[in-house]
Design a protein around this motif. Sequence first.
Motif, short mmCIF file in Angstrom:
data_model
loop_
_atom_site.label_atom_id
_atom_site.label_comp_id
_atom_site.label_asym_id
_atom_site.label_seq_id
_atom_site.Cartn_x
_atom_site.Cartn_y
_atom_site.Cartn_z
N LEU A 1 -9.55 -1.83 1.09
CA LEU A 1 -8.19 -2.34 0.94
C LEU A 1 -8.23 -3.86 0.78
O LEU A 1 -9.26 -4.49 1.01
N GLU B 1 -6.30 6.44 2.96
CA GLU B 1 -6.13 4.99 3.15
C GLU B 1 -7.10 4.42 4.17
O GLU B 1 -7.48 3.24 4.09
N LEU C 1 0.83 -1.20 0.00
CA LEU C 1 0.00 0.00 0.00
C LEU C 1 0.86 1.25 0.00
O LEU C 1 0.61 2.21 -0.76
N ASP D 1 -2.72 11.18 2.30
CA ASP D 1 -2.72 9.75 1.99
C ASP D 1 -3.14 8.92 3.19
O ASP D 1 -3.86 7.92 3.06
N ALA E 1 -4.58 0.71 8.64
CA ALA E 1 -4.76 2.05 8.07
C ALA E 1 -5.67 2.91 8.96
O ALA E 1 -5.40 4.10 9.17
N HIS F 1 1.05 4.12 -3.08
CA HIS F 1 0.70 5.53 -2.93
C HIS F 1 1.90 6.45 -3.15
O HIS F 1 1.72 7.57 -3.62
#
Length: 528
Positions: free
Chosen positions: A247, A242, A200, A238, A256, A204
């Motif tokens: 996800l 997230e 992840l 971000d 997250a 990003h």
Amino acid sequence: MFGRVCASIVQRASSYTLTLSSTAQFQPRAANICHFSSWMNSRVRSDISGEDSGSWSLSGRHLSTRQDLDFQLNQVQINSILRSNEQTVSVPEFDGRGLSAVRKFESNQLPANTPNEDRRSSATCLQSKGMLFGVFDGHGGWACAQAVGERLLYYTAVAMMSKQSLEELENCMENERPLPPILQWYKHHADFHYRESASLYIDHLRVFWQELIESEEHGEGMSPLEALDYSFKRLDADISLEAQVPLSNDLMKSTAIQVAFAGSTACVAHVGTDWIHVANSGDSRAVLGVLEEDGSWSALPLTRDHNSQNQAEMERIRSLHPPSERDTVVTEDRLLGVLMPLRAFGDVRFKWSHELQQSVLASLESGVDLDSLNLYQYTPPNYLTPPYLDVAPEITHHKLRPQDRFLILGTDGLWDELGNEEAVRLVGEHLSGIHLQAPVSPSEKQMKLGEMHELLQNRQARASPALDTNAATHLIRHALGTGEYGELCQERLALMLSLPEDLARMYRDDITATVVYLNSDLARPQHS
């Protein structure tokens, strides 16, 4: 005063037993070049209980909740506790691209929370110039500080890269070729990464550099000032995103959300050949140690604390909300009566609408224990016109001079115990090799270097070598062990290091200190 504190601690601790065992001494890990794969193949701390639980034991300290509390630590035990997280790194004078403005740096951490909620980072920029150093003070758990400590320096370094270098990164990703390293990290053996979130974080970061590639204005890359400002804001955005989007698995999703609802301050310095740039969000601090012409040391603050003691910051916060909220935005020296730092990463409880918070927490699997993630259904009082908090850093820049000798970065746990001038004096003494034993009068603390030498000639018995070779450890030892008259008190230090986990946080905070020694030879007179 010390006697009263000791009596209070003993009274509170009457139901505890504490035993200590000496831990082996570890050498700092050698500098390594860290590719993105380090996020996927990184080592997890060996003292974590359970593979992903995040439950740590404090190295060398075994606690039980029984009867008595023993404060009688000997010097070996004290040193073992103080030095277990210290780090010393010498930086090559020439790295193939130019002379380094940093000769070496020394760092250390001492936790009060279990696990420690502070984090630290240090790295050399390999696709641009300069070095990056950061300290991060987490609250509401360690999750946000951990994520920011792993990611922020990457965002800053990428922002400073030229469009051509970013296109090379993108080509490598598209063709599945090894990526050229962005940062050379300097890690302590106890550092670890969020392995479950590595993909992840990489995705990003890639989106970030793709946007920079598409920007017509990026060209040769951002200046350190622009890069620091943009990277702080982008990473916080971000982190917020997230926590809201679907996800790939439940563990990544819960991590997250945990990161977003926890919070962290950040103080990051970019040290270049000619300039230091410092970006600060929260109440950590950066202070420059300056050797004056007369031999005295002076402190030059490069940050301002973002808390209720900063009246300009108070007015900034109040101006963002209706006049009717002027008396409720900050109460009892805390944001909405809850949070002490007035700028921070994460902390979406002070940024999102109440409805969004409820929606995101409800998206977790029904079997997830919110308490285990440090999450709870709570809305601060007078939560009327969010957001009340942002991460926008205050950035200062300073042109390096020959008299600028070192930079101290510290979380607020250090500055709660030491003032700027006192910290600079301690590091200056350590650098010059002059250390006076107690008692030291206030006037002696202000002595110039030459006067100190003269004093030592007459009072050799009062001079002693430093107990620690690491200046950050030297700072922490004096922060916790200095008595009422400026003397280093072994009894006080033993007491502060012996406190059980339940009590330690009541009497001291997590402390992180990094001392960066500057190459003053590069700052020629014509540059000052």
